[in-house]
Design a protein around this motif. Structure first.
Motif, mmCIF file in Angstrom:
data_model
loop_
_atom_site.group_PDB
_atom_site.id
_atom_site.type_symbol
_atom_site.label_atom_id
_atom_site.label_comp_id
_atom_site.label_asym_id
_atom_site.label_seq_id
_atom_site.Cartn_x
_atom_site.Cartn_y
_atom_site.Cartn_z
ATOM 1 N N ARG A 50 -3.252 -15.952 64.120
ATOM 2 C CA ARG A 50 -2.297 -16.967 64.566
ATOM 3 C C ARG A 50 -1.130 -17.089 63.593
ATOM 4 O O ARG A 50 -0.022 -17.449 63.988
ATOM 5 C CB ARG A 50 -2.984 -18.330 64.689
ATOM 6 N N ALA A 51 -1.354 -16.767 62.331
ATOM 7 C CA ALA A 51 -0.294 -16.847 61.330
ATOM 8 C C ALA A 51 0.598 -15.612 61.330
ATOM 9 O O ALA A 51 1.683 -15.638 60.751
ATOM 10 C CB ALA A 51 -0.898 -17.034 59.942
ATOM 11 N N LEU A 52 0.155 -14.549 61.981
ATOM 12 C CA LEU A 52 0.916 -13.308 61.973
ATOM 13 C C LEU A 52 2.338 -13.452 62.520
ATOM 14 O O LEU A 52 3.282 -12.982 61.877
ATOM 15 C CB LEU A 52 0.158 -12.214 62.731
ATOM 16 N N PRO A 53 2.568 -14.114 63.676
ATOM 17 C CA PRO A 53 3.949 -14.265 64.143
ATOM 18 C C PRO A 53 4.827 -15.070 63.193
ATOM 19 O O PRO A 53 6.018 -14.805 63.071
ATOM 20 C CB PRO A 53 3.810 -14.996 65.481
ATOM 21 N N VAL A 54 4.243 -16.031 62.503
ATOM 22 C CA VAL A 54 5.018 -16.822 61.546
ATOM 23 C C VAL A 54 5.414 -15.957 60.358
ATOM 24 O O VAL A 54 6.547 -16.023 59.867
ATOM 25 C CB VAL A 54 4.209 -18.057 61.086
ATOM 26 N N MET A 55 4.484 -15.100 59.899
ATOM 27 C CA MET A 55 4.790 -14.222 58.769
ATOM 28 C C MET A 55 5.856 -13.194 59.134
ATOM 29 O O MET A 55 6.668 -12.820 58.299
ATOM 30 C CB MET A 55 3.525 -13.494 58.302
ATOM 31 N N LEU A 56 5.852 -12.739 60.388
ATOM 32 C CA LEU A 56 6.840 -11.754 60.821
ATOM 33 C C LEU A 56 8.189 -12.376 61.162
ATOM 34 O O LEU A 56 9.152 -11.664 61.392
ATOM 35 C CB LEU A 56 6.308 -10.977 62.026
ATOM 36 N N GLY A 57 8.253 -13.688 61.217
ATOM 37 C CA GLY A 57 9.506 -14.375 61.494
ATOM 38 C C GLY A 57 9.816 -14.541 62.965
ATOM 39 O O GLY A 57 10.918 -14.936 63.321
ATOM 40 N N LYS A 58 8.868 -14.252 63.838
ATOM 41 C CA LYS A 58 9.105 -14.374 65.276
ATOM 42 C C LYS A 58 8.893 -15.799 65.777
ATOM 43 O O LYS A 58 9.279 -16.120 66.879
ATOM 44 C CB LYS A 58 8.167 -13.439 66.037
ATOM 45 N N ARG A 59 8.267 -16.615 64.982
ATOM 46 C CA ARG A 59 7.969 -17.982 65.406
ATOM 47 C C ARG A 59 8.426 -18.943 64.317
ATOM 48 O O ARG A 59 8.019 -18.823 63.163
ATOM 49 C CB ARG A 59 6.467 -18.111 65.635
ATOM 50 N N GLN A 60 9.251 -19.872 64.675
ATOM 51 C CA GLN A 60 9.775 -20.840 63.716
ATOM 52 C C GLN A 60 9.224 -22.228 64.034
ATOM 53 O O GLN A 60 8.788 -22.498 65.139
ATOM 54 C CB GLN A 60 11.309 -20.872 63.764
ATOM 55 N N GLY A 61 9.272 -23.102 63.076
ATOM 56 C CA GLY A 61 8.875 -24.483 63.294
ATOM 57 C C GLY A 61 7.505 -24.816 62.742
ATOM 58 O O GLY A 61 7.250 -25.939 62.352
ATOM 59 N N VAL A 62 6.600 -23.856 62.717
ATOM 60 C CA VAL A 62 5.263 -24.105 62.182
ATOM 61 C C VAL A 62 5.195 -23.490 60.790
ATOM 62 O O VAL A 62 5.423 -22.294 60.624
ATOM 63 C CB VAL A 62 4.187 -23.457 63.090
ATOM 64 N N PRO A 63 4.899 -24.293 59.779
ATOM 65 C CA PRO A 63 4.851 -23.727 58.426
ATOM 66 C C PRO A 63 3.635 -22.820 58.234
ATOM 67 O O PRO A 63 2.558 -23.070 58.773
ATOM 68 C CB PRO A 63 4.763 -24.956 57.523
ATOM 69 N N LEU A 64 3.835 -21.786 57.474
ATOM 70 C CA LEU A 64 2.772 -20.830 57.204
ATOM 71 C C LEU A 64 1.652 -21.471 56.389
ATOM 72 O O LEU A 64 0.485 -21.095 56.514
ATOM 73 C CB LEU A 64 3.336 -19.617 56.456
ATOM 74 N N SER A 65 1.989 -22.461 55.592
ATOM 75 C CA SER A 65 0.982 -23.119 54.766
ATOM 76 C C SER A 65 -0.076 -23.836 55.605
ATOM 77 O O SER A 65 -1.196 -24.042 55.144
ATOM 78 C CB SER A 65 1.646 -24.109 53.821
ATOM 79 N N ARG A 66 0.270 -24.188 56.823
ATOM 80 C CA ARG A 66 -0.704 -24.833 57.711
ATOM 81 C C ARG A 66 -1.861 -23.886 58.006
ATOM 82 O O ARG A 66 -3.035 -24.258 57.910
ATOM 83 C CB ARG A 66 -0.010 -25.242 59.001
#
Length: 68
Positions: A20-36
């Motif tokens: 679930r964190a993969l899209p955030v790490m790749l920059g495709k999903r914004q708004g949800v912090p990776l630290s969550r």
């Protein structure tokens, strides 16, 4: 047997949070912090570790006495 099933389910959920964190790490999903996602994985790992320690202490989980 219940503690072993619970540990396996928690490990699967840890891997699920990793994906679930993969899209955030790749920059495709914004708004949800990776630290969550990192925090969820960290707490679940702590819970798994504590469950294993409790299982070993109570005798529900037997560690491998000789790994080789």
């Amino acid at each position: 047997m219940l503690i072993k099933a619970l540990v396996v389910c928690l490990l699967v959920f840890i891997i699920f949070n990793l994906f679930r964190a993969l899209p955030v790490m790749l920059g495709k999903r914004q708004g949800v912090p990776l630290s969550r996602y990192l925090g969820h994985r960290l707490w679940l790992s702590v819970v798994v570790f504590v469950l294993l320690l409790i299982g070993i202490a109570t005798g529900l989980v037997e560690p491998n006495p000789r790994p080789f």
